[in-house]
Write a protein that holds these residues in place. Structure first.
Motif, PDB file in Angstrom:
ATOM      1  N   VAL A 187       0.848  -1.186   0.000  1.00  0.00           N
ATOM      2  CA  VAL A 187       0.000   0.000   0.000  1.00  0.00           C
ATOM      3  C   VAL A 187       0.882   1.233   0.000  1.00  0.00           C
ATOM      4  O   VAL A 187       1.780   1.366   0.823  1.00  0.00           O
ATOM      5  N   ASP A 188       0.636   2.115  -0.945  1.00  0.00           N
ATOM      6  CA  ASP A 188       1.342   3.387  -0.992  1.00  0.00           C
ATOM      7  C   ASP A 188       1.087   4.116   0.317  1.00  0.00           C
ATOM      8  O   ASP A 188      -0.060   4.193   0.760  1.00  0.00           O
ATOM      9  N   PRO A 189       2.114   4.657   0.966  1.00  0.00           N
ATOM     10  CA  PRO A 189       1.911   5.332   2.252  1.00  0.00           C
ATOM     11  C   PRO A 189       0.958   6.529   2.172  1.00  0.00           C
ATOM     12  O   PRO A 189       0.386   6.932   3.179  1.00  0.00           O
ATOM     13  N   LEU A 190       0.765   7.057   1.004  1.00  0.00           N
ATOM     14  CA  LEU A 190      -0.147   8.178   0.831  1.00  0.00           C
ATOM     15  C   LEU A 190      -1.608   7.718   0.812  1.00  0.00           C
ATOM     16  O   LEU A 190      -2.508   8.480   1.167  1.00  0.00           O
ATOM     17  N   ALA A 191      -1.852   6.456   0.448  1.00  0.00           N
ATOM     18  CA  ALA A 191      -3.222   5.946   0.325  1.00  0.00           C
ATOM     19  C   ALA A 191      -4.025   6.070   1.622  1.00  0.00           C
ATOM     20  O   ALA A 191      -5.161   6.562   1.586  1.00  0.00           O
ATOM     21  N   PRO A 192      -3.499   5.653   2.778  1.00  0.00           N
ATOM     22  CA  PRO A 192      -4.295   5.798   4.004  1.00  0.00           C
ATOM     23  C   PRO A 192      -4.584   7.258   4.354  1.00  0.00           C
ATOM     24  O   PRO A 192      -5.665   7.568   4.865  1.00  0.00           O
ATOM     25  N   VAL A 193      -3.641   8.132   4.075  1.00  0.00           N
ATOM     26  CA  VAL A 193      -3.850   9.557   4.367  1.00  0.00           C
ATOM     27  C   VAL A 193      -4.998  10.099   3.521  1.00  0.00           C
ATOM     28  O   VAL A 193      -5.918  10.743   4.031  1.00  0.00           O
ATOM     29  N   LEU A 194      -4.952   9.821   2.225  1.00  0.00           N
ATOM     30  CA  LEU A 194      -5.994  10.307   1.328  1.00  0.00           C
ATOM     31  C   LEU A 194      -7.335   9.632   1.613  1.00  0.00           C
ATOM     32  O   LEU A 194      -8.381  10.283   1.579  1.00  0.00           O
ATOM     33  N   ALA A 195      -7.309   8.342   1.922  1.00  0.00           N
ATOM     34  CA  ALA A 195      -8.545   7.640   2.266  1.00  0.00           C
ATOM     35  C   ALA A 195      -9.159   8.235   3.527  1.00  0.00           C
ATOM     36  O   ALA A 195     -10.371   8.438   3.606  1.00  0.00           O
ATOM     37  N   GLY A 196      -8.332   8.531   4.516  1.00  0.00           N
ATOM     38  CA  GLY A 196      -8.823   9.139   5.754  1.00  0.00           C
ATOM     39  C   GLY A 196      -9.439  10.504   5.510  1.00  0.00           C
ATOM     40  O   GLY A 196     -10.495  10.831   6.073  1.00  0.00           O
ATOM     41  N   LEU A 197      -8.794  11.312   4.686  1.00  0.00           N
ATOM     42  CA  LEU A 197      -9.347  12.628   4.350  1.00  0.00           C
ATOM     43  C   LEU A 197     -10.686  12.494   3.637  1.00  0.00           C
ATOM     44  O   LEU A 197     -11.641  13.224   3.931  1.00  0.00           O
ATOM     45  N   LEU A 198     -10.751  11.570   2.699  1.00  0.00           N
ATOM     46  CA  LEU A 198     -11.993  11.339   1.964  1.00  0.00           C
ATOM     47  C   LEU A 198     -13.118  10.934   2.910  1.00  0.00           C
ATOM     48  O   LEU A 198     -14.204  11.527   2.897  1.00  0.00           O
ATOM     49  N   VAL A 199     -12.852   9.949   3.753  1.00  0.00           N
ATOM     50  CA  VAL A 199     -13.872   9.457   4.677  1.00  0.00           C
ATOM     51  C   VAL A 199     -14.278  10.557   5.663  1.00  0.00           C
ATOM     52  O   VAL A 199     -15.468  10.735   5.945  1.00  0.00           O
ATOM     53  N   LEU A 217     -13.738   3.324 -10.091  1.00  0.00           N
ATOM     54  CA  LEU A 217     -12.355   2.888  -9.953  1.00  0.00           C
ATOM     55  C   LEU A 217     -12.170   1.492 -10.532  1.00  0.00           C
ATOM     56  O   LEU A 217     -13.099   0.682 -10.520  1.00  0.00           O
ATOM     57  N   SER A 218     -10.971   1.221 -10.991  1.00  0.00           N
ATOM     58  CA  SER A 218     -10.664  -0.141 -11.429  1.00  0.00           C
ATOM     59  C   SER A 218     -10.701  -1.064 -10.211  1.00  0.00           C
ATOM     60  O   SER A 218     -10.649  -0.604  -9.062  1.00  0.00           O
ATOM     61  N   SER A 219     -10.780  -2.346 -10.452  1.00  0.00           N
ATOM     62  CA  SER A 219     -10.798  -3.316  -9.346  1.00  0.00           C
ATOM     63  C   SER A 219      -9.565  -3.160  -8.462  1.00  0.00           C
ATOM     64  O   SER A 219      -9.658  -3.224  -7.234  1.00  0.00           O
ATOM     65  N   GLU A 220      -8.422  -2.975  -9.087  1.00  0.00           N
ATOM     66  CA  GLU A 220      -7.173  -2.811  -8.326  1.00  0.00           C
ATOM     67  C   GLU A 220      -7.211  -1.540  -7.480  1.00  0.00           C
ATOM     68  O   GLU A 220      -6.841  -1.550  -6.301  1.00  0.00           O
ATOM     69  N   GLN A 221      -7.648  -0.442  -8.062  1.00  0.00           N
ATOM     70  CA  GLN A 221      -7.731   0.815  -7.322  1.00  0.00           C
ATOM     71  C   GLN A 221      -8.723   0.709  -6.171  1.00  0.00           C
ATOM     72  O   GLN A 221      -8.453   1.165  -5.062  1.00  0.00           O
ATOM     73  N   LEU A 222      -9.874   0.114  -6.439  1.00  0.00           N
ATOM     74  CA  LEU A 222     -10.888  -0.042  -5.405  1.00  0.00           C
ATOM     75  C   LEU A 222     -10.369  -0.916  -4.269  1.00  0.00           C
ATOM     76  O   LEU A 222     -10.556  -0.601  -3.093  1.00  0.00           O
ATOM     77  N   ASN A 223      -9.692  -1.996  -4.608  1.00  0.00           N
ATOM     78  CA  ASN A 223      -9.131  -2.872  -3.589  1.00  0.00           C
ATOM     79  C   ASN A 223      -8.129  -2.130  -2.718  1.00  0.00           C
ATOM     80  O   ASN A 223      -8.130  -2.275  -1.492  1.00  0.00           O
ATOM     81  N   ARG A 224      -7.288  -1.311  -3.330  1.00  0.00           N
ATOM     82  CA  ARG A 224      -6.306  -0.535  -2.564  1.00  0.00           C
ATOM     83  C   ARG A 224      -7.000   0.453  -1.637  1.00  0.00           C
ATOM     84  O   ARG A 224      -6.596   0.629  -0.489  1.00  0.00           O
ATOM     85  N   LEU A 225      -8.063   1.097  -2.119  1.00  0.00           N
ATOM     86  CA  LEU A 225      -8.813   2.029  -1.273  1.00  0.00           C
ATOM     87  C   LEU A 225      -9.452   1.287  -0.103  1.00  0.00           C
ATOM     88  O   LEU A 225      -9.364   1.724   1.050  1.00  0.00           O
ATOM     89  N   LEU A 226     -10.085   0.156  -0.398  1.00  0.00           N
ATOM     90  CA  LEU A 226     -10.747  -0.614   0.652  1.00  0.00           C
ATOM     91  C   LEU A 226      -9.754  -1.119   1.691  1.00  0.00           C
ATOM     92  O   LEU A 226     -10.047  -1.111   2.892  1.00  0.00           O
ATOM     93  N   LEU A 227      -8.573  -1.535   1.245  1.00  0.00           N
ATOM     94  CA  LEU A 227      -7.531  -1.963   2.190  1.00  0.00           C
ATOM     95  C   LEU A 227      -7.085  -0.806   3.071  1.00  0.00           C
ATOM     96  O   LEU A 227      -6.858  -0.980   4.276  1.00  0.00           O
ATOM     97  N   ALA A 228      -6.964   0.367   2.493  1.00  0.00           N
ATOM     98  CA  ALA A 228      -6.551   1.545   3.264  1.00  0.00           C
ATOM     99  C   ALA A 228      -7.613   1.896   4.301  1.00  0.00           C
ATOM    100  O   ALA A 228      -7.295   2.158   5.470  1.00  0.00           O
ATOM    101  N   VAL A 229      -8.874   1.890   3.910  1.00  0.00           N
ATOM    102  CA  VAL A 229      -9.967   2.202   4.837  1.00  0.00           C
ATOM    103  C   VAL A 229     -10.046   1.140   5.935  1.00  0.00           C
ATOM    104  O   VAL A 229     -10.210   1.471   7.118  1.00  0.00           O
ATOM    105  N   GLU A 230      -9.900  -0.117   5.560  1.00  0.00           N
ATOM    106  CA  GLU A 230      -9.920  -1.202   6.537  1.00  0.00           C
ATOM    107  C   GLU A 230      -8.780  -1.045   7.551  1.00  0.00           C
ATOM    108  O   GLU A 230      -8.974  -1.223   8.754  1.00  0.00           O
ATOM    109  N   GLY A 231      -7.608  -0.693   7.057  1.00  0.00           N
ATOM    110  CA  GLY A 231      -6.466  -0.479   7.946  1.00  0.00           C
ATOM    111  C   GLY A 231      -6.703   0.674   8.901  1.00  0.00           C
ATOM    112  O   GLY A 231      -6.331   0.598  10.086  1.00  0.00           O
ATOM    113  N   LEU A 232      -7.308   1.735   8.411  1.00  0.00           N
ATOM    114  CA  LEU A 232      -7.624   2.872   9.279  1.00  0.00           C
ATOM    115  C   LEU A 232      -8.608   2.464  10.367  1.00  0.00           C
ATOM    116  O   LEU A 232      -8.462   2.846  11.530  1.00  0.00           O
ATOM    117  N   ALA A 233      -9.612   1.681   9.988  1.00  0.00           N
ATOM    118  CA  ALA A 233     -10.619   1.240  10.962  1.00  0.00           C
ATOM    119  C   ALA A 233      -9.989   0.372  12.044  1.00  0.00           C
ATOM    120  O   ALA A 233     -10.334   0.491  13.220  1.00  0.00           O
TER     121      ALA A 233
END
Length: 90
Positions: free
Chosen positions: A4-16, A49-65
């Protein structure tokens, strides 16, 4: 193993957090029609989002939770994918 790109959780958190604000704000903070429009637009973009992009977003959100100490934010994070229609559809 998915890296997971380290920026993904940050951006996912901001979005949520922005969606959480729109979902919970009073009518005098943001007009209800405007809030709904923005949330629908976000959900539409996320569904595109593509399946890969969506999966990465979902993993980031899951990790934040998993690491969230605030129970209210943790529950919102857990509910976010379903609330946006990102999971559960066949």
């Amino acid at each position: 193993m998915t890296v997971v790109d380290p920026l993904a959780p940050v951006l996912a958190g901001l979005l949520v957090d922005n969606i959480r604000f729109l979902d919970s704000c009073d009518d005098d903070e943001v007009g209800p029609d405007c809030a709904v429009k923005v949330m629908e637009d976000v959900a539409s973009v996320l569904k595109g989002l593509s399946s890969e992009q969506l999966n990465r977003l979902l993993l980031a959100v899951e990790g934040l939770a998993e690491t969230e100490s605030d129970p209210v934010r943790r529950e919102f994070l857990k509910a976010f994918p379903d609330a946006c229609g990102l999971v559960g559809e066949a």
